[in-house]
Scaffold this active site. Structure first.
Site, PDB file in Angstrom:
ATOM      1  N   HIS A 105      73.287  34.653  87.556  1.00 22.97           N
ATOM      2  CA  HIS A 105      73.917  35.693  86.730  1.00 22.97           C
ATOM      3  C   HIS A 105      73.133  37.014  86.681  1.00 22.97           C
ATOM      4  O   HIS A 105      72.736  37.514  85.646  1.00 22.97           O
ATOM      5  CB  HIS A 105      74.351  35.193  85.354  1.00 22.97           C
ATOM      6  CG  HIS A 105      73.306  34.579  84.454  1.00 22.97           C
ATOM      7  ND1 HIS A 105      72.109  35.159  84.184  1.00 22.97           N
ATOM      8  CD2 HIS A 105      73.351  33.448  83.720  1.00 22.97           C
ATOM      9  CE1 HIS A 105      71.444  34.395  83.327  1.00 22.97           C
ATOM     10  NE2 HIS A 105      72.170  33.356  83.035  1.00 22.97           N
ATOM     11  N   ASP A 164      65.364  25.269  79.016  1.00 21.86           N
ATOM     12  CA  ASP A 164      65.013  26.436  79.838  1.00 21.86           C
ATOM     13  C   ASP A 164      63.583  26.935  79.584  1.00 21.86           C
ATOM     14  O   ASP A 164      62.957  27.545  80.471  1.00 21.86           O
ATOM     15  CB  ASP A 164      65.981  27.596  79.556  1.00 21.86           C
ATOM     16  CG  ASP A 164      67.305  27.448  80.293  1.00 21.86           C
ATOM     17  OD1 ASP A 164      67.393  26.640  81.231  1.00 21.86           O
ATOM     18  OD2 ASP A 164      68.261  28.149  79.916  1.00 21.86           O
ATOM     19  N   HIS A 221      67.463  29.998  74.819  1.00 24.18           N
ATOM     20  CA  HIS A 221      67.940  31.365  74.730  1.00 24.18           C
ATOM     21  C   HIS A 221      69.423  31.446  74.342  1.00 24.18           C
ATOM     22  O   HIS A 221      69.999  32.542  74.370  1.00 24.18           O
ATOM     23  CB  HIS A 221      67.709  32.097  76.082  1.00 24.18           C
ATOM     24  CG  HIS A 221      68.542  31.556  77.215  1.00 24.18           C
ATOM     25  ND1 HIS A 221      69.401  32.377  77.897  1.00 24.18           N
ATOM     26  CD2 HIS A 221      68.701  30.346  77.757  1.00 24.18           C
ATOM     27  CE1 HIS A 221      70.019  31.686  78.829  1.00 24.18           C
ATOM     28  NE2 HIS A 221      69.592  30.447  78.762  1.00 24.18           N
ATOM     29  N   TYR A 247      60.822  34.426  85.184  1.00 26.75           N
ATOM     30  CA  TYR A 247      61.793  33.734  84.335  1.00 26.75           C
ATOM     31  C   TYR A 247      61.685  34.243  82.891  1.00 26.75           C
ATOM     32  O   TYR A 247      62.693  34.532  82.241  1.00 26.75           O
ATOM     33  CB  TYR A 247      61.539  32.217  84.393  1.00 26.75           C
ATOM     34  CG  TYR A 247      62.687  31.424  83.844  1.00 26.75           C
ATOM     35  CD1 TYR A 247      63.763  31.075  84.644  1.00 26.75           C
ATOM     36  CD2 TYR A 247      62.730  31.066  82.506  1.00 26.75           C
ATOM     37  CE1 TYR A 247      64.838  30.369  84.143  1.00 26.75           C
ATOM     38  CE2 TYR A 247      63.792  30.365  81.987  1.00 26.75           C
ATOM     39  CZ  TYR A 247      64.849  30.022  82.812  1.00 26.75           C
ATOM     40  OH  TYR A 247      65.925  29.340  82.296  1.00 26.75           O
ATOM     41  N   GLU A 285      74.548  25.550  78.614  1.00 27.20           N
ATOM     42  CA  GLU A 285      74.891  26.437  79.738  1.00 27.20           C
ATOM     43  C   GLU A 285      75.238  25.569  80.956  1.00 27.20           C
ATOM     44  O   GLU A 285      74.700  24.475  81.148  1.00 27.20           O
ATOM     45  CB  GLU A 285      73.736  27.407  80.047  1.00 27.20           C
ATOM     46  CG  GLU A 285      74.186  28.554  80.932  1.00 27.20           C
ATOM     47  CD  GLU A 285      73.251  29.771  80.930  1.00 27.20           C
ATOM     48  OE1 GLU A 285      72.163  29.716  80.346  1.00 27.20           O
ATOM     49  OE2 GLU A 285      73.649  30.793  81.559  1.00 27.20           O
ATOM     50  N   ASP A 313      74.681  25.380  84.043  1.00 24.55           N
ATOM     51  CA  ASP A 313      73.753  24.849  85.049  1.00 24.55           C
ATOM     52  C   ASP A 313      73.179  23.498  84.608  1.00 24.55           C
ATOM     53  O   ASP A 313      72.607  22.776  85.412  1.00 24.55           O
ATOM     54  CB  ASP A 313      72.626  25.841  85.380  1.00 24.55           C
ATOM     55  CG  ASP A 313      71.966  26.467  84.177  1.00 24.55           C
ATOM     56  OD1 ASP A 313      72.592  26.544  83.103  1.00 24.55           O
ATOM     57  OD2 ASP A 313      70.807  26.901  84.298  1.00 24.55           O
ATOM     58  N   HIS A 362      64.206  23.758  84.647  1.00 23.14           N
ATOM     59  CA  HIS A 362      64.110  24.407  85.966  1.00 23.14           C
ATOM     60  C   HIS A 362      62.642  24.394  86.405  1.00 23.14           C
ATOM     61  O   HIS A 362      61.755  24.668  85.586  1.00 23.14           O
ATOM     62  CB  HIS A 362      64.531  25.882  85.908  1.00 23.14           C
ATOM     63  CG  HIS A 362      65.952  26.116  85.490  1.00 23.14           C
ATOM     64  ND1 HIS A 362      67.038  25.852  86.285  1.00 23.14           N
ATOM     65  CD2 HIS A 362      66.463  26.618  84.344  1.00 23.14           C
ATOM     66  CE1 HIS A 362      68.154  26.177  85.651  1.00 23.14           C
ATOM     67  NE2 HIS A 362      67.838  26.644  84.468  1.00 23.14           N
ATOM     68  N   HIS A 419      70.989  21.866  76.060  1.00 20.31           N
ATOM     69  CA  HIS A 419      71.447  23.251  76.247  1.00 20.31           C
ATOM     70  C   HIS A 419      72.775  23.214  76.986  1.00 20.31           C
ATOM     71  O   HIS A 419      72.885  22.550  78.022  1.00 20.31           O
ATOM     72  CB  HIS A 419      70.366  23.997  77.035  1.00 20.31           C
ATOM     73  CG  HIS A 419      70.695  25.406  77.401  1.00 20.31           C
ATOM     74  ND1 HIS A 419      71.509  26.220  76.655  1.00 20.31           N
ATOM     75  CD2 HIS A 419      70.280  26.168  78.449  1.00 20.31           C
ATOM     76  CE1 HIS A 419      71.592  27.399  77.227  1.00 20.31           C
ATOM     77  NE2 HIS A 419      70.867  27.395  78.321  1.00 20.31           N
TER      78      HIS A 419
HETATM   79 FE1  FEO Z   1      70.265  28.766  80.025  1.00 21.51          FE
HETATM   80 FE2  FEO Z   1      69.201  27.037  82.696  1.00 21.51          FE
HETATM   81  O1  FEO Z   1      70.464  27.649  81.497  1.00 21.51           O
END
Ligand code: FEO
Length: 403
Positions: free
Chosen positions: A28, A167, A148, A195, A84, A86, A228, A82
């Site tokens: 993104h 994250d 976040h 990051y 999101e 991903d 990640h 989380h």
């Molecule tokens: Fe906020 Fe890795 O997604």
């Protein structure tokens, strides 16, 4: 036939069962030159628990890695730290296959998951501080709202002293290595900084509060497992120290000079500003937008004390690439920076005042009204740019004295 996607042990009973996305180059708007990983972890407790899932195209890989340890249908709990996509893109499908007894998320996570997928998705809210026994260990949940996303939470596995940090403390880095001590230290810290700069910087005050809370709770981390990048096992305190430093947003002597150019005039001005900065004792990093991605500018800005922005005027506007990077940086809310604008123009010097307004709106303190040059900068114009660099360096020395 040999199993293709295998789980990787993190401890005696925790396995990495995520996916490596070697191909990703844009997350993104964030340039991910080194790809990324979507980490998910299997806890062989009682009951067997899956921590997070992966981006939808990697569902098969996730299930295969779980199956290399245990029949996926024996997974009884799923935790979504989380929402999101991903980390949840394949959650509904995985729930269909596994049919877990419970799926846990924060209260905001329940809302987000039901909004993303379907209103009756069966997810149970866990309040801040909830402890869920898993046999002779337990998961302890802590909400980390706005780190976040509003739904974000972290989970601490007690006996292993392992923090599943979603994250936070992560990075976009596709590697065959799963642990911090296996990765080149320079790459590790660069990608962690990138990051932080691009994802977490706007929430730095919350990062500081989280670090305080972690201190108060007396949690002792042996491992930090983000969603990640590598698991921090060699020195998890190192990433906590780095986060404390980045969250403080203390400026250094670094000065970012970011610009674009049409016919080379603003380029010459940028180099003169950089020379002035250097002569004044600052450490300029010149970033032409023809070859610098917005997320790399944000990374350089993480600890920079100065943001000097150059743009020609095109059709009465600042150059589109300059508007792009300033819009991006404004969203990241860097604090305590000095700044200035410069640029060439043909018949109306519009870009510099527009940049000044953007910088003021970002909370950047302007060191001058900026420098403009008609068509092509002459010696006097370049001298003004050099003087602008000197002035920025002088002001920077007041808040960040030379060592
Ligand atoms: Fe906020 Fe890795 O997604």
């Amino acid at each position: 036939m040999e199993q293709v996607f295998k789980a990787i042990p993190v401890t005696d009973r925790v396995y990495w069962v995520g996916a490596v996305d070697w191909a990703l180059r844009d997350f993104h708007g964030y340039a991910t030159e080194r790809g990324t990983t979507y980490n998910a972890f299997l806890v062989m407790g009682d009951p067997v628990t899956l921590i997070d899932t992966v981006k939808k195209p990697f569902q098969e890989e996730l299930l295969a890695r779980i199956a290399s340890v245990v029949d996926p249908r024996l997974v009884r709990y799923i935790v979504s730290n989380h929402s999101e996509l991903d980390h949840t893109g394949c959650l509904p499908e995985v729930m269909e296959i596994i049919r877990p007894d419970k799926v846990f998320a924060s209260a905001m996570g329940v809302k987000a998951l039901q909004k993303h997928f379907r209103p009756d998705l069966p997810v149970e809210a866990v309040a801040d501080g909830t402890r869920i026994p898993l046999g002779d260990t337990a998961l302890l949940f802590h909400e980390t709202r706005m780190l976040h996303w509003p739904d974000s939470m972290i989970a601490y596995l007690e006996q292993e002293k392992l923090l599943f940090s979603q994250d936070a403390f992560g990075m976009h880095l596709a590697t065959s290595q799963r642990f911090d001590d296996e990765v080149d230290p320079w790459v590790l810290e660069y990608e962690a900084a990138k990051y932080y700069a691009n994802i977490l910087l706007p929430y730095s005050n919350l990062v500081q509060k989280l670090l305080e809370k972690v201190g108060q709770l007396g949690l002792d981390f042996r491992l930090i497992a983000p969603d990640h990048g590598p698991v921090w096992r060699a020195n998890p305190k190192r990433i906590l120290e780095l986060y404390a430093r980045w969250a403080a947003q203390a400026p250094t002597r670094k000065a970012v000079v970011v610009f674009d150019t049409m016919w080379g005039s603003t380029d010459r001005m940028a180099r003169a500003v950089a020379d002035g900065l250097k002569a004044g004792g600052a450490e300029p990093v010149v970033m032409p937008l023809g070859g610098s991605h917005r997320s790399d500018v944000a990374t350089e800005m993480l600890e920079a004390g100065v943001l000097a922005v150059g743009s020609p005027t095109l059709n009465g506007q600042m150059f589109p690439t300059v508007a792009d990077v300033l819009t991006y940086l404004r969203g990241l809310k860097p604090k305590g920076r000095l700044g200035a604008a410069f640029g060439s123009y043909g018949w109306a010097p519009k870009a510099v005042p527009q940049i000044n307004e953007m910088l003021k709106d970002m909370g950047v303190e302007l060191a001058s009204d900026g420098v403009t040059a008609v068509y092509v900068p002459n010696e006097a114009d370049l001298a003004k740019c050099y003087a602008l660099g000197l002035e920025l360096a002088r002001r920077l020395a007041e808040i960040c004295p030379p060592a």
